[in-house]
Scaffold this active site. Structure first.
Site, mmCIF file in Angstrom:
data_model
loop_
_atom_site.group_PDB
_atom_site.id
_atom_site.type_symbol
_atom_site.label_atom_id
_atom_site.label_comp_id
_atom_site.label_asym_id
_atom_site.label_seq_id
_atom_site.Cartn_x
_atom_site.Cartn_y
_atom_site.Cartn_z
ATOM 1 N N ILE A 158 -2.259 16.690 -4.429
ATOM 2 C CA ILE A 158 -2.366 16.321 -5.804
ATOM 3 C C ILE A 158 -3.634 15.796 -6.362
ATOM 4 O O ILE A 158 -4.037 15.605 -7.174
ATOM 5 C CB ILE A 158 -0.978 15.887 -6.426
ATOM 6 C CG1 ILE A 158 -0.963 16.168 -7.611
ATOM 7 C CG2 ILE A 158 -0.965 14.501 -5.969
ATOM 8 C CD1 ILE A 158 0.714 15.894 -8.192
ATOM 9 N N LEU A 217 3.660 19.568 -4.675
ATOM 10 C CA LEU A 217 4.637 20.326 -3.822
ATOM 11 C C LEU A 217 5.490 21.064 -4.639
ATOM 12 O O LEU A 217 6.325 21.995 -4.201
ATOM 13 C CB LEU A 217 5.127 19.655 -2.924
ATOM 14 C CG LEU A 217 4.288 18.925 -1.713
ATOM 15 C CD1 LEU A 217 5.092 17.863 -0.899
ATOM 16 C CD2 LEU A 217 3.805 19.970 -0.902
ATOM 17 N N SER A 224 9.903 9.554 8.983
ATOM 18 C CA SER A 224 9.638 8.138 9.154
ATOM 19 C C SER A 224 10.674 7.352 9.772
ATOM 20 O O SER A 224 11.791 7.750 9.942
ATOM 21 C CB SER A 224 9.292 7.647 7.683
ATOM 22 O OG SER A 224 9.343 6.107 7.497
ATOM 23 N N HIS A 282 11.718 4.910 8.560
ATOM 24 C CA HIS A 282 12.545 4.223 7.692
ATOM 25 C C HIS A 282 13.910 5.244 7.590
ATOM 26 O O HIS A 282 14.885 4.811 6.816
ATOM 27 C CB HIS A 282 12.093 4.015 6.202
ATOM 28 C CG HIS A 282 10.875 3.235 6.296
ATOM 29 N ND1 HIS A 282 11.297 2.047 6.282
ATOM 30 C CD2 HIS A 282 9.517 3.341 6.137
ATOM 31 C CE1 HIS A 282 10.337 1.458 6.166
ATOM 32 N NE2 HIS A 282 8.950 2.192 6.299
ATOM 33 N N TYR A 326 13.684 6.569 -0.177
ATOM 34 C CA TYR A 326 12.548 7.165 0.832
ATOM 35 C C TYR A 326 13.062 7.662 1.960
ATOM 36 O O TYR A 326 12.806 8.794 2.425
ATOM 37 C CB TYR A 326 11.282 6.182 0.650
ATOM 38 C CG TYR A 326 10.313 6.724 1.732
ATOM 39 C CD1 TYR A 326 9.429 7.709 1.260
ATOM 40 C CD2 TYR A 326 10.046 5.825 3.137
ATOM 41 C CE1 TYR A 326 8.517 8.057 2.304
ATOM 42 C CE2 TYR A 326 9.140 6.392 3.868
ATOM 43 C CZ TYR A 326 8.126 7.436 3.295
ATOM 44 O OH TYR A 326 7.274 7.923 4.506
ATOM 45 N N ARG A 370 5.174 -7.901 13.002
ATOM 46 C CA ARG A 370 6.151 -6.955 13.074
ATOM 47 C C ARG A 370 5.324 -5.745 13.735
ATOM 48 O O ARG A 370 6.192 -5.139 14.364
ATOM 49 C CB ARG A 370 6.694 -6.621 11.929
ATOM 50 C CG ARG A 370 7.459 -5.216 11.624
ATOM 51 C CD ARG A 370 8.006 -5.036 10.403
ATOM 52 N NE ARG A 370 8.802 -3.927 10.265
ATOM 53 C CZ ARG A 370 8.760 -2.721 10.146
ATOM 54 N NH1 ARG A 370 7.344 -2.325 9.768
ATOM 55 N NH2 ARG A 370 9.637 -1.710 10.342
#
Lengths: 269, 269, 269, 269, 269, 269
Positions: free
Chosen positions: A35, A52, A111, A113, A136, A174
């Site tokens: 985009i 998308l 991910s 996550h 997410y 981290r």
């Protein structure tokens, strides 16, 4: 597997640009979608500027592609409308268009996550139940289930890359555990394009860091062999201060802590 | 756990009506929501006629509720727009409103279609990865991940009922394995309302049928003890004809076969 | 296995009296030990009034015995001196004397408090790591490790009974899950005395209650088949009040909550 | 699955006669083979008197059959020549002929002696490695591997029945655990003929005895639900004498002890 | 985690001296306890000469400490009185004093002798049941259970170091597998002091030796990455003589064999 | 373990010659058997020219041997008569003669074809059920079961080498994963001769290649540490053509595809 024509979504992002560069070679056509502005088209490149959520644009992108590398996503932690449009609907559009066009394989940027609410003291393999740390992360769980579904029902293969912290160099304590170097990312992409049969395979996208708590045993057949170690790019470990330590309690770091209820924090940590 | 005020979505459907009847008692308020007609309100009943996509209506529904029984869903196999609106957005609305209102627990009608692409010869427990058989099944996977997320992040508990074939009596050879009787459904609802601490617990909603391929060991703490056996409500098994047999190859029955690619069918079956 | 001479410690306690009664038969000698009054000796009974810390008395008790049923323990939650003397030193004395005397098998009254800090929503088998809920529970972990050690090193067999709530009838909502009836206790003792080879086997001592969260699969070879169900001795389940519910959050009930730090409670529950 | 024509090997043996009787019905042709006399042919029965080592006879037997129930075997503990001819070569002949003839499914009489060297205190499921107790048990391991191979390579299905102690009634203390009643054997045969898709499935052929140490969880999809319990056909358990006890140390009973080296006995028991 | 004040028990022993040297730095106070002479106090060092059975001395030691490294133990194989006093009572005193003083974390020197009766051909992870090889090993099992208990009940964290053969260089064929080098010991101590959240974590304290039979997967989050390999410090392996070989049959070496009953030896080996 | 006298079957083959060369040393006698010419006998070598089906010759071979390395086999994919004679009967002859002669350990050349029908995307350890890809692979399954049986029953130890692609250098893309270098083969033989107690241990014979899908965790106690990596002996991976890719779908490569039914191929791949 043939990879003469590769379509890439999210080509203007950090991993998109890296992927575009890495996959460029004389024998290959690249079809790119974003985009945002992707710069000028190179030789053997086709650019499509679109969201998308435009199913027609997505269909044009994947036509004739052997492989789709689907990187585009709304990265915001917790924006339901954005997640719904870009990550749920957008990813559905990519899979459905790829199926219709006869694409052989999708490389999907999932991910870590997806598992961000596991405490980092729980070693986690790719068959463990999803424990997302954000809307997410939830959308990445949906994307992986889509990948499983399109393989089971239609024979369309996927590798789901559970990317750690992709960055030129690790930037905080981290990332000693979670860093994914650029060369290792490229090795992972190569593995995804050359592995003979993957069905639906999730894989942790992480370098060979000491103490990494993600276990890739169920993805051994990809032949992904990371070479970098965050520890070689950072000073020796010192006792962490409380803030740095807190970011290491859950696998998802900052996203795990975002809006975390105090009672839940106590329970999980 | 207190269940003096119970909110029910999908109250006009088959399970909705059954739940409404079963939970009705002098000491309890029921708040009911459906897009369809729910008949007249009884004493201690509040009716809200609305779609789940109306977040305000959902918020009104769950206000003051101790527990929400979330049954509403678009049941069509493969209608992306309907699934997106009712099952993804609608379920998100229910969880988000419940969190904001301080609800303690959600009983979520998931479905065995979350695992419909497992062959029925693979005994499946509630920690096995999702293998949905339809967009419908995919949306249930998203709903369960939501339940895990709201528990991990906010301490909102859920039981996810992976309902088999809920019906007054079994109607075909497949339901010898998958049937959930009405009394057993009610036992399950009771278990969901009385179990002391459930966190996020998925459970197969199925009667005590011989040969059931779903394994509830990880939900033992719910204390759900089904009493019915489909075999007592059906004639003795005979060799199946090819069509009946085919419906028993995958756990999801007809939905598993819908649009199934021939090559995938050969691979999985 | 021969059980013509059975020694029992703790013979004056509730289970001790039940065991004495149950094991009494013409062909058998009973040798009984307690620090408290055991009443008059019956025919074929020898009584020894002593503490377990008197190694000589313990040695006299086990001489010539085929089997020792070791029930004596300090039951207080958290009295280190008592636990040290009765449960650590006392149990060591029993094992060491039994080894020296050539006893074949020890039936050791362990306790479910060896695992009391598991949340009750975690189905627990007998190979899971110990998670004691008290100094008492800790001492039972030591006793089971002793049993493993004497089997591994000296070939002395043990069954460790992880007794739930042994009582004539269940008395509160928690015992719906944890109750061990007297007939089932006697069945368990019989299994311990007749099973052909047990090595070191821990087993949950619990009736066939609905929703029991203890899994005896690794003890199947004992042939213990409980027949009672607490649910048949109690009214139908109602929503629990907060206090009853709280006692059901951890497997150890009241002992789990004793002195429990608030932060730990939040974390585990 | 169609079972209009069923071929049976070993039709003159105990299970062969039981199977022949049980499967007889107006709509079905039976083709029977044995090296011993099978009595007169009934209506709709074809008899072939032959050894399994005669590949032509075996081919005639399985021609047109929908299912083969392969029961014939040399049962001697330790006769290598007999095992080689009847069990290795004979079973190969059956599978190869069935493949060539397009048979859909083989029901193969394997044996619990495939696992007879497991101590009975080790609960054993059907995925555990083979631990045969005799050349006989070894040949059953070969037969199961053949079943796996013909399924994987040619799509020919098999159920391998790991038969315990098949007999009209239990005759000694060991059979309290290992007995398979005649009605339960017939239920098992029915399950093998009606289950929709079995691939290669091994299953313990044992009644619903208390304390059985064989775990059928991976065969749940067969829908085999035994109804009998050896304990209902025997007096209550008494302490066993040494000889009876010794026969219960290993899963294979007498065969496990045959020629057992003393050092191995000590190690395993 | 803060480690400005570290208390060490057993400071006069081999590991105690190594730990004292390694942890010494300008910003840190060390508080040292031993029953033996510890030499002169350095700057920023406090020395307490006492037994662990003196609860007051232990309380003085841990006051204000951020971390306690608990190394002191009676190392004799089989001295019940010594084990009871130093290892059971002493370790209890350390934990109880640490809890009362608000210490955050204990690093507890457990031992591989907690699992010494496993044959070395059984790869063993840190969740496997204890199988101690001595009263010493039993006391380490008690210490680990204490660590689990203080974490579950009071939120006091522990790492339990299951130390192999800690020594400047390997001295016999067994230590090819079990050696822990001094630099790797120091790396392990660093990991224990910097890892963000450990709860109760047991970890094998062993270098990166070829063929090590201890599996640290469940401790990955500690980030312990040993660098040394005993094989680099020893001549190439030769066939072992019988005595060397025998010391390698069990994980605990000499302690496993001490007083081992012949029948048990045959059974386990 | 003593290895002063080592007997080798199949001494004329590729691995046989390599083994003979590697094991030759002044202190050791080698006894060699093959049906083919083995060249002249060296010092301390005894040659026996014979088939394995000659039980007397086999008995002469193993007399006085400490260890037998059993390499001889009929390697043809699918020749039943050859497999029966050489691999089933021949391997039985070797084990039975070794038992009678009091041999301590057999090193048996099994093969990865014992598991060749697993898709290469399924990481496979040595406890997974056999899934042979050929009659050859089936015979290796029988040989491993023999090894288990002779250990369980008679205390005769075995290591079963599941050899990948043993060759001086890798020759095609598949061998990137499956190659076993000559030095690594020799390391494996050394491990088999020096490991202290192996019972029956299967081990994958494969170098330290990236992406190897065979998991040796259960054989860690052998101390086999391969050093070579096929990737260092081959050009960087390129996208594979269809034929090379197809050879990588199953673990057994060409043998997996031999005669593979189309429907089974679709199902498994």
């Amino acid at each position: 597997m043939a990879s003469n024509i590769v379509a890439i979504t999210g080509a203007a992002g950090y991993l998109g640009r890296l992927t575009r560069r890495h996959l460029s070679r004389p024998s290959r056509q690249l079809k790119l979608l974003d985009i945002a502005d992707m710069g000028p088209a190179g030789e053997r490149e086709t650019l499509i500027r679109s969201s998308l959520t435009d199913a027609d644009a997505v269909a044009r992108l994947v036509t004739d592609a052997d492989v789709v590398v689907h990187l585009a996503a709304d990265l915001s932690v917790d924006d339901w409308a954005g997640v719904l449009a870009s990550n749920l609907e957008g990813t559905y559009n990519v899979y459905e268009a790829a199926r219709a066009a006869g694409v052989k394989r999708i490389v999907f940027a999932s991910s870590h996550h997806i598992a961000g609410m596991y405490p980092s003291r729980v070693v986690t393999d790719t068959l463990a139940p999803h424990r997302p740390d954000s809307l997410y992360g939830l959308s990445k769980g949906f994307g992986e289930d889509l990948g499983q579904y399109y393989w089971d029902k239609f024979g369309l293969e996927s590798v789901a890359l559970r990317i750690g912290s992709a960055r030129p160099a690790p930037i905080d304590p981290r990332e000693r555990y979670t860093w994914l170097s650029e060369p290792d990312y490229c090795r992972l992409i190569d593995a995804c394009l050359t592995a003979p049969r993957v069905g639906f395979t999730p894989v942790w996208g992480v370098s060979a860091n000491d103490g990494v708590w993600w276990d890739n045993r169920h993805a051994a057949h990809l032949g992904f062999a990371p070479q970098d170690n965050a520890g070689d790019h950072m000073p020796a470990p010192a006792p962490l201060d409380a803030a740095a330590e807190r970011l290491l309690v859950y696998q998802g770091g900052k996203r795990s802590l975002y809006r975390l209820a105090e009672s839940a924090d106590e329970r999980l940590a």
